[in-house]
Design a protein around this motif. Sequence first.
Motif, PDB file in Angstrom:
ATOM      1  N   ILE A   1       1.062  -1.098  -0.077  1.00 54.90           N
ATOM      2  CA  ILE A   1       0.169  -0.068  -0.031  1.00 54.90           C
ATOM      3  C   ILE A   1       0.834   1.332  -0.150  1.00 54.90           C
ATOM      4  O   ILE A   1       0.638   2.046  -0.614  1.00 54.90           O
ATOM      5  CB  ILE A   1      -0.904   0.059   1.462  1.00 54.90           C
ATOM      6  CG1 ILE A   1      -2.008  -1.113   1.126  1.00 54.90           C
ATOM      7  CG2 ILE A   1      -1.616   1.462   1.366  1.00 54.90           C
ATOM      8  CD1 ILE A   1      -3.104  -1.015   2.143  1.00 54.90           C
ATOM      9  N   THR A   2       1.863   1.056   0.894  1.00 55.25           N
ATOM     10  CA  THR A   2       2.733   2.639   0.958  1.00 55.25           C
ATOM     11  C   THR A   2       3.655   2.912  -0.182  1.00 55.25           C
ATOM     12  O   THR A   2       4.395   3.968  -0.126  1.00 55.25           O
ATOM     13  CB  THR A   2       3.618   2.621   2.492  1.00 55.25           C
ATOM     14  OG1 THR A   2       4.323   1.389   2.663  1.00 55.25           O
ATOM     15  CG2 THR A   2       2.370   2.398   3.517  1.00 55.25           C
ATOM     16  N   GLU A   3       4.113   1.607  -0.899  1.00 54.35           N
ATOM     17  CA  GLU A   3       5.154   1.723  -1.810  1.00 54.35           C
ATOM     18  C   GLU A   3       5.167   3.097  -2.689  1.00 54.35           C
ATOM     19  O   GLU A   3       6.092   3.572  -3.006  1.00 54.35           O
ATOM     20  CB  GLU A   3       5.232   0.505  -2.659  1.00 54.35           C
ATOM     21  CG  GLU A   3       6.199   0.725  -3.733  1.00 54.35           C
ATOM     22  CD  GLU A   3       6.425  -0.726  -4.577  1.00 54.35           C
ATOM     23  OE1 GLU A   3       7.299  -0.632  -5.521  1.00 54.35           O
ATOM     24  OE2 GLU A   3       5.615  -1.413  -4.595  1.00 54.35           O
ATOM     25  N   PRO A   4       3.805   3.375  -3.076  1.00 50.41           N
ATOM     26  CA  PRO A   4       3.864   4.682  -4.188  1.00 50.41           C
ATOM     27  C   PRO A   4       3.662   5.820  -3.441  1.00 50.41           C
ATOM     28  O   PRO A   4       3.864   6.966  -4.221  1.00 50.41           O
ATOM     29  CB  PRO A   4       2.610   4.408  -4.882  1.00 50.41           C
ATOM     30  CG  PRO A   4       1.635   3.575  -3.729  1.00 50.41           C
ATOM     31  CD  PRO A   4       2.667   2.887  -3.222  1.00 50.41           C
TER      32      PRO A   4
ATOM     33  N   TRP B   1       4.013   9.574  -4.980  1.00 45.28           N
ATOM     34  CA  TRP B   1       2.664  10.619  -4.822  1.00 45.28           C
ATOM     35  C   TRP B   1       3.012  12.010  -4.189  1.00 45.28           C
ATOM     36  O   TRP B   1       2.582  13.062  -4.792  1.00 45.28           O
ATOM     37  CB  TRP B   1       1.683   9.963  -3.945  1.00 45.28           C
ATOM     38  CG  TRP B   1       1.008   8.574  -4.177  1.00 45.28           C
ATOM     39  CD1 TRP B   1       1.225   7.804  -5.597  1.00 45.28           C
ATOM     40  CD2 TRP B   1       0.029   8.003  -3.750  1.00 45.28           C
ATOM     41  NE1 TRP B   1       0.505   6.932  -5.645  1.00 45.28           N
ATOM     42  CE2 TRP B   1      -0.491   6.812  -4.711  1.00 45.28           C
ATOM     43  CE3 TRP B   1      -0.465   8.177  -2.395  1.00 45.28           C
ATOM     44  CZ2 TRP B   1      -1.341   5.892  -4.140  1.00 45.28           C
ATOM     45  CZ3 TRP B   1      -1.701   7.176  -2.189  1.00 45.28           C
ATOM     46  CH2 TRP B   1      -1.877   6.247  -2.956  1.00 45.28           C
ATOM     47  N   LEU B   2       3.774  11.931  -2.908  1.00 50.11           N
ATOM     48  CA  LEU B   2       4.132  13.179  -2.525  1.00 50.11           C
ATOM     49  C   LEU B   2       5.203  14.009  -3.343  1.00 50.11           C
ATOM     50  O   LEU B   2       5.124  15.256  -3.244  1.00 50.11           O
ATOM     51  CB  LEU B   2       4.835  12.849  -1.113  1.00 50.11           C
ATOM     52  CG  LEU B   2       3.961  12.007   0.138  1.00 50.11           C
ATOM     53  CD1 LEU B   2       4.826  11.792   1.341  1.00 50.11           C
ATOM     54  CD2 LEU B   2       2.718  13.321   0.383  1.00 50.11           C
ATOM     55  N   SER B   3       5.996  13.209  -3.901  1.00 51.23           N
ATOM     56  CA  SER B   3       7.064  14.022  -4.821  1.00 51.23           C
ATOM     57  C   SER B   3       6.014  14.709  -5.901  1.00 51.23           C
ATOM     58  O   SER B   3       6.566  15.924  -6.232  1.00 51.23           O
ATOM     59  CB  SER B   3       8.057  13.046  -5.497  1.00 51.23           C
ATOM     60  OG  SER B   3       8.906  13.657  -6.417  1.00 51.23           O
ATOM     61  N   GLN B   4       5.213  14.120  -6.329  1.00 48.14           N
ATOM     62  CA  GLN B   4       4.386  14.890  -7.487  1.00 48.14           C
ATOM     63  C   GLN B   4       3.756  15.796  -6.956  1.00 48.14           C
ATOM     64  O   GLN B   4       3.463  16.845  -7.691  1.00 48.14           O
ATOM     65  CB  GLN B   4       3.584  13.586  -8.320  1.00 48.14           C
ATOM     66  CG  GLN B   4       4.141  12.757  -9.095  1.00 48.14           C
ATOM     67  CD  GLN B   4       4.632  13.513 -10.478  1.00 48.14           C
ATOM     68  OE1 GLN B   4       4.071  14.174 -11.114  1.00 48.14           O
ATOM     69  NE2 GLN B   4       6.134  13.467 -10.741  1.00 48.14           N
ATOM     70  N   ILE B   5       3.076  15.592  -5.810  1.00 47.90           N
ATOM     71  CA  ILE B   5       2.309  16.905  -5.318  1.00 47.90           C
ATOM     72  C   ILE B   5       3.125  18.255  -5.023  1.00 47.90           C
ATOM     73  O   ILE B   5       2.831  19.062  -5.370  1.00 47.90           O
ATOM     74  CB  ILE B   5       1.650  16.241  -4.040  1.00 47.90           C
ATOM     75  CG1 ILE B   5       0.405  15.331  -4.136  1.00 47.90           C
ATOM     76  CG2 ILE B   5       0.917  17.576  -3.298  1.00 47.90           C
ATOM     77  CD1 ILE B   5       0.011  14.723  -3.071  1.00 47.90           C
TER      78      ILE B   5
END
Length: 387
Positions: A290-293, A297-301
């Motif tokens: 679940i947490t791998e991406p 995600w945070l980098s893209q945000i």
Amino acid sequence: MLVVPAAVSAQAPAPSGAPPAAAPAPTPIPFPEALQRAAADLFSKADLAGDRIALVIDPLIDGVSGAQSASTRSMQQTLAEIVSKSYPRFQLQPFTTESLAREPVVLVGTFTAVNNAGDAKGARDAYRICLTLADMKSKRVVSKGVARARPEGVDVTPTTYYRDTPMWTKDPATEAYIKVCQGTRLGEPIDPVYLERLNAAALINDGILEYEARRYREALAFYRTARSLPGGDQHRVRVGAYLAASKLGRGEDAVDAFGDLVDSGLTSNQLMVKLLFQPGTTQFIANPQITEPYPMWLSQIATRARQKGACIEIVGHTSRTGTQHLNERLSVLRAQYVMELLQAGAPDSRNRMIATGKGFNENLIGTGKDDASDALDRRVEFKVIGC
């Protein structure tokens, strides 16, 4: 003999200007009976001519989140069985663009957790069933059925696609669906946004079913086709493209698709991401699948917000477990933790972010089960604010 004047008798009307007495709360009944009651009203009272009426079911959804669940899927199956057994003039057709081209009657339905007494801040102790028939020929609502159900035996665990969805937003297509069911009266026109996006919705549904059958290439093809249609630029299409690319191991495509989701969310100021924490802590759950991406995600945000020159308020939310004070504090700490992760990857954004928390005051699901069924209540929200 004592005569009581009519003006002061026990049956006298309330004084002029007094607020009307509140209507008694509906009495919830067992879920299977509630669905049967709503369906009986819907089909028996339908104002439609003809002995054979084509019927299509646009998959039922949660009336707040827009998600499909184990319950909405079982409701759809039960409704199909009721039609076949008790209302044979309705001829059930698949939810496809071909069926829609023949202008059938479309059934839409919502299933919503509510406080039965109408207290917006109270515990959600019942479910409201809303069913509506929308006639594609007359473009009007032709029948409605409603009921209240007890929560016992209700499984609102999201189906696979909605469980895997990384973020939530108020999508115009979903809001139009809910409006047709809950906000349109008998005889009124069908919401034009719903009509415009209906063909795309059929293809999106095909994509969701293919995704849940693990046929990811086919799912991606349906999402791409849906996006090319009028009204096809929908949140569910963007989510589907991201999920299918991830399952196919197409890393760059997945990053691009998630970035597309972020851009859309920042533009509409509706960027709510499912970041799951261990209960009562500020640490993500110990499940690498679940947490791998999460880092991506945070980098893209952080990257997309910086590219837009946006300042961000990071808002933590919790499910309805524990005291209000504890949850408000925990939601702030979780937002602070996420902000620190964002800033670690983008040090120049330190003065462009703040962290706040709402506790469980803005729950979407509100059942307080603290499991997959109310994961949206434990979301982290990213709001664009003035710098």
